[in-house]
Design a protein around this motif. Structure first.
Motif, PDB file in Angstrom:
ATOM      1  N   TYR A  24       1.008  -1.256  -0.108  1.00  0.00           N
ATOM      2  CA  TYR A  24       0.181   0.173  -0.159  1.00  0.00           C
ATOM      3  C   TYR A  24       0.877   1.309  -0.042  1.00  0.00           C
ATOM      4  CZ  TYR A  24      -3.988   2.993   0.645  1.00  0.00           C
ATOM      5  OH  TYR A  24      -5.082   3.982   0.463  1.00  0.00           O
ATOM      6  N   ALA A  25       1.927   1.159   0.454  1.00  0.00           N
ATOM      7  CA  ALA A  25       3.081   2.438   0.633  1.00  0.00           C
ATOM      8  C   ALA A  25       3.414   2.804  -0.757  1.00  0.00           C
ATOM      9  CB  ALA A  25       4.102   2.215   1.464  1.00  0.00           C
ATOM     10  N   PHE A  26       3.534   1.588  -1.519  1.00  0.00           N
ATOM     11  CA  PHE A  26       4.034   1.720  -2.841  1.00  0.00           C
ATOM     12  C   PHE A  26       2.734   2.321  -3.822  1.00  0.00           C
ATOM     13  CE2 PHE A  26       3.969  -0.219  -7.267  1.00  0.00           C
ATOM     14  CZ  PHE A  26       4.939   0.393  -7.816  1.00  0.00           C
ATOM     15  N   ILE A  27       1.618   1.807  -3.565  1.00  0.00           N
ATOM     16  CA  ILE A  27       0.489   2.165  -4.159  1.00  0.00           C
ATOM     17  C   ILE A  27       0.315   3.856  -4.052  1.00  0.00           C
ATOM     18  CG2 ILE A  27      -1.772   2.144  -4.456  1.00  0.00           C
ATOM     19  CD1 ILE A  27      -0.900  -0.254  -5.786  1.00  0.00           C
ATOM     20  N   PHE A  28       0.441   4.031  -2.632  1.00  0.00           N
ATOM     21  CA  PHE A  28       0.312   5.313  -2.312  1.00  0.00           C
ATOM     22  C   PHE A  28       1.207   6.332  -2.966  1.00  0.00           C
ATOM     23  CE2 PHE A  28       0.944   9.118   0.534  1.00  0.00           C
ATOM     24  CZ  PHE A  28      -0.375   9.596   0.778  1.00  0.00           C
ATOM     25  N   GLU A  29       2.499   5.987  -3.164  1.00  0.00           N
ATOM     26  CA  GLU A  29       3.471   6.972  -3.389  1.00  0.00           C
ATOM     27  C   GLU A  29       3.251   6.958  -5.159  1.00  0.00           C
ATOM     28  OE1 GLU A  29       8.452   7.185  -4.009  1.00  0.00           O
ATOM     29  OE2 GLU A  29       7.470   5.585  -2.572  1.00  0.00           O
ATOM     30  N   GLU A  30       3.071   5.812  -5.574  1.00  0.00           N
ATOM     31  CA  GLU A  30       3.014   5.902  -7.213  1.00  0.00           C
ATOM     32  C   GLU A  30       1.738   6.840  -7.663  1.00  0.00           C
ATOM     33  OE1 GLU A  30       4.917   4.562  -9.771  1.00  0.00           O
ATOM     34  OE2 GLU A  30       6.328   4.811  -7.880  1.00  0.00           O
ATOM     35  N   CYS A  31       0.595   6.609  -6.799  1.00  0.00           N
ATOM     36  CA  CYS A  31      -0.589   7.417  -7.415  1.00  0.00           C
ATOM     37  C   CYS A  31      -0.440   8.784  -6.850  1.00  0.00           C
ATOM     38  CB  CYS A  31      -1.814   6.982  -6.282  1.00  0.00           C
ATOM     39  SG  CYS A  31      -2.419   5.446  -6.860  1.00  0.00           S
ATOM     40  N   LEU A  32       0.480   9.402  -6.022  1.00  0.00           N
ATOM     41  CA  LEU A  32       0.562  10.459  -5.724  1.00  0.00           C
ATOM     42  C   LEU A  32       1.743  11.140  -6.746  1.00  0.00           C
ATOM     43  CD1 LEU A  32      -0.227  12.333  -3.242  1.00  0.00           C
ATOM     44  CD2 LEU A  32       2.080  11.903  -2.254  1.00  0.00           C
ATOM     45  N   ARG A  33       2.511  10.266  -7.171  1.00  0.00           N
ATOM     46  CA  ARG A  33       3.435  10.697  -8.379  1.00  0.00           C
ATOM     47  C   ARG A  33       2.456  11.190  -9.672  1.00  0.00           C
ATOM     48  NH1 ARG A  33       9.110  10.088  -7.629  1.00  0.00           N
ATOM     49  NH2 ARG A  33       9.680   9.013  -5.791  1.00  0.00           N
ATOM     50  N   GLY A  34       1.654  10.056  -9.668  1.00  0.00           N
ATOM     51  CA  GLY A  34       0.891  10.200 -10.797  1.00  0.00           C
ATOM     52  C   GLY A  34       0.037  11.376 -11.171  1.00  0.00           C
ATOM     53  N   ALA A  35      -0.426  11.348  -9.797  1.00  0.00           N
ATOM     54  CA  ALA A  35      -1.319  12.976  -9.764  1.00  0.00           C
ATOM     55  C   ALA A  35      -0.595  14.144  -9.826  1.00  0.00           C
ATOM     56  CB  ALA A  35      -1.880  12.990  -8.353  1.00  0.00           C
ATOM     57  N   ALA A  36       0.786  14.200  -9.578  1.00  0.00           N
ATOM     58  CA  ALA A  36       1.480  15.191  -9.840  1.00  0.00           C
ATOM     59  C   ALA A  36       1.997  15.494 -11.103  1.00  0.00           C
ATOM     60  CB  ALA A  36       2.702  15.214  -8.824  1.00  0.00           C
ATOM     61  N   ARG A  37       2.152  14.283 -11.718  1.00  0.00           N
ATOM     62  CA  ARG A  37       2.607  14.245 -13.084  1.00  0.00           C
ATOM     63  C   ARG A  37       1.724  14.387 -14.202  1.00  0.00           C
ATOM     64  NH1 ARG A  37       4.230   9.173 -13.447  1.00  0.00           N
ATOM     65  NH2 ARG A  37       6.130   9.647 -11.966  1.00  0.00           N
TER      66      ARG A  37
ATOM     67  N   HIS B 180      -2.394  15.999 -15.410  1.00  0.00           N
ATOM     68  CA  HIS B 180      -3.385  16.839 -15.143  1.00  0.00           C
ATOM     69  C   HIS B 180      -4.648  16.411 -15.948  1.00  0.00           C
ATOM     70  CE1 HIS B 180      -2.491  17.833 -19.577  1.00  0.00           C
ATOM     71  NE2 HIS B 180      -3.436  18.114 -19.396  1.00  0.00           N
ATOM     72  N   GLN B 181      -4.638  15.542 -16.442  1.00  0.00           N
ATOM     73  CA  GLN B 181      -5.818  14.846 -17.215  1.00  0.00           C
ATOM     74  C   GLN B 181      -6.978  14.353 -16.175  1.00  0.00           C
ATOM     75  OE1 GLN B 181      -2.962  13.796 -17.909  1.00  0.00           O
ATOM     76  NE2 GLN B 181      -2.439  14.000 -20.041  1.00  0.00           N
ATOM     77  N   LYS B 182      -8.184  14.773 -16.143  1.00  0.00           N
ATOM     78  CA  LYS B 182      -9.023  14.250 -15.194  1.00  0.00           C
ATOM     79  C   LYS B 182      -9.267  12.759 -15.178  1.00  0.00           C
ATOM     80  CE  LYS B 182     -13.880  14.689 -13.780  1.00  0.00           C
ATOM     81  NZ  LYS B 182     -14.188  13.425 -13.563  1.00  0.00           N
ATOM     82  N   GLU B 183      -9.332  12.132 -16.410  1.00  0.00           N
ATOM     83  CA  GLU B 183      -9.259  10.660 -16.472  1.00  0.00           C
ATOM     84  C   GLU B 183      -8.309   9.817 -15.711  1.00  0.00           C
ATOM     85  OE1 GLU B 183     -10.695  12.527 -20.294  1.00  0.00           O
ATOM     86  OE2 GLU B 183      -8.818  12.502 -19.098  1.00  0.00           O
ATOM     87  N   LYS B 184      -7.127  10.400 -15.613  1.00  0.00           N
ATOM     88  CA  LYS B 184      -5.976   9.822 -15.068  1.00  0.00           C
ATOM     89  C   LYS B 184      -6.023  10.012 -13.427  1.00  0.00           C
ATOM     90  CE  LYS B 184      -2.170   9.017 -17.207  1.00  0.00           C
ATOM     91  NZ  LYS B 184      -1.721   8.071 -18.135  1.00  0.00           N
ATOM     92  N   ILE B 185      -6.240  11.170 -13.095  1.00  0.00           N
ATOM     93  CA  ILE B 185      -6.547  11.552 -11.662  1.00  0.00           C
ATOM     94  C   ILE B 185      -7.610  10.895 -11.160  1.00  0.00           C
ATOM     95  CG2 ILE B 185      -7.017  13.353 -10.185  1.00  0.00           C
ATOM     96  CD1 ILE B 185      -4.589  14.024 -11.426  1.00  0.00           C
ATOM     97  N   ASP B 186      -8.579  10.609 -11.830  1.00  0.00           N
ATOM     98  CA  ASP B 186      -9.725   9.741 -11.194  1.00  0.00           C
ATOM     99  C   ASP B 186      -9.377   8.411 -10.986  1.00  0.00           C
ATOM    100  OD1 ASP B 186     -11.423  11.968 -11.158  1.00  0.00           O
ATOM    101  OD2 ASP B 186     -12.481  11.518 -12.923  1.00  0.00           O
ATOM    102  N   CYS B 187      -8.474   7.985 -11.957  1.00  0.00           N
ATOM    103  CA  CYS B 187      -8.104   6.435 -11.770  1.00  0.00           C
ATOM    104  C   CYS B 187      -7.072   6.347 -10.419  1.00  0.00           C
ATOM    105  CB  CYS B 187      -7.450   6.041 -13.072  1.00  0.00           C
ATOM    106  SG  CYS B 187      -8.525   5.601 -14.461  1.00  0.00           S
ATOM    107  N   TYR B 188      -6.279   7.397 -10.354  1.00  0.00           N
ATOM    108  CA  TYR B 188      -5.169   7.443  -9.224  1.00  0.00           C
ATOM    109  C   TYR B 188      -6.149   7.383  -7.926  1.00  0.00           C
ATOM    110  CZ  TYR B 188      -1.361   7.865 -12.402  1.00  0.00           C
ATOM    111  OH  TYR B 188      -0.451   7.674 -13.353  1.00  0.00           O
ATOM    112  N   LYS B 189      -7.249   8.069  -8.011  1.00  0.00           N
ATOM    113  CA  LYS B 189      -7.887   8.309  -6.734  1.00  0.00           C
ATOM    114  C   LYS B 189      -8.751   7.038  -6.277  1.00  0.00           C
ATOM    115  CE  LYS B 189     -10.496  11.778  -6.915  1.00  0.00           C
ATOM    116  NZ  LYS B 189     -11.632  12.580  -7.568  1.00  0.00           N
ATOM    117  N   ALA B 190      -9.119   6.532  -7.279  1.00  0.00           N
ATOM    118  CA  ALA B 190      -9.742   5.107  -7.201  1.00  0.00           C
ATOM    119  C   ALA B 190      -9.013   4.038  -6.770  1.00  0.00           C
ATOM    120  CB  ALA B 190     -10.769   4.875  -8.533  1.00  0.00           C
TER     121      ALA B 190
END
Length: 217
Positions: free
Chosen positions: A79-92, A94-104
């Motif tokens: 989960y620590a890995f998932i959290f870090e990668e999703c945070l990196r993804g959200a920073a990298r 800007h597209q809503k489709e990808k942001i929504d995926c990381y959140k989910a």
């Protein structure tokens, strides 16, 4: 860490100065201003704002399923890995489709699941690499899957309605890549982009449905 940052900045600075010199020689004053603005403040500010908004929305989403959260999962390296990668993804991204995926993913990875850690990380990696066009196409096919097929009743919506202004060539290319991933069960040219959603029929494979369930709220 500060020493490493200083070394990195020293390596970047000559290249950045060279870009500015070349731009000035070409009288690209507007472009120079944009480059300086982007490097100095804009990118960092946009990323910070995006991460803050992402975390606020994720916390709200987690609160809605708080009684189902597996507290032990939150303590794992996975989960620590998932959290870090999703945070990196959200920073990298800007597209809503990808942001929504990381959140989910952050929410669903904290819930009891039949997916293994490897499967979850595989789907996370796909979100990193798929474009918003791929994700919209998967979502559109999933919407079609929910609509009763046949019976003479049309939904009034076409598959293309969900896909924005994306050109036909790009849609065909994205569909071909999803077919190679074994996310769809028919070749791209057989997908009726301009037909009513009630005629699209089930095109998604079981692995695609698993991806949707993990990467969507």
């Amino acid at each position: 860490a500060e020493d490493q940052l200083d070394v990195l900045l020293m390596k970047i600075e000559p290249k950045f100065n060279k870009i500015i010199e070349i731009s000035k020689e070409l009288n690209l004053h507007v472009q120079v201003s944009i480059i300086i603005y982007l490097v100095d403040d804009h990118i960092a500010t946009k990323k910070a704002d995006r991460i803050i908004k992402f975390m606020e929305e994720t916390v709200q989403a987690i609160a809605q399923v708080n009684d189902r959260i597996d507290q032990e999962k939150l303590k794992t390296d996975h989960y620590a890995f998932i959290f870090e990668e999703c945070l990196r993804g959200a920073a990298r991204h800007h597209q809503k489709e990808k942001i929504d995926c990381y959140k989910a993913i952050l929410v669903n990875a904290a819930l009891p699941s039949t997916l293994s850690d490897d499967e979850q990380e595989y789907f996370l990696n796909l979100v990193n690499t798929l474009s918003p066009v791929h994700i919209r196409l998967i979502a559109a096919l999933n919407e079609a899957r929910k609509i009763p097929q046949g019976g003479g009743r049309e939904s009034g919506f076409k598959l293309r309605t969900y896909l924005g202004n994306t050109s036909g060539d790009i849609l065909m290319s994205a569909a071909a890549e999803l077919y190679q991933l074994q996310f769809t069960n028919t070749e791209p040219r057989s997908i009726p982009f301009d037909a009513d959603m009630s005629r699209v029929d089930g095109r998604l494979t079981p692995i695609a449905i698993k991806f949707i369930e993990f990467c969507a709220l």
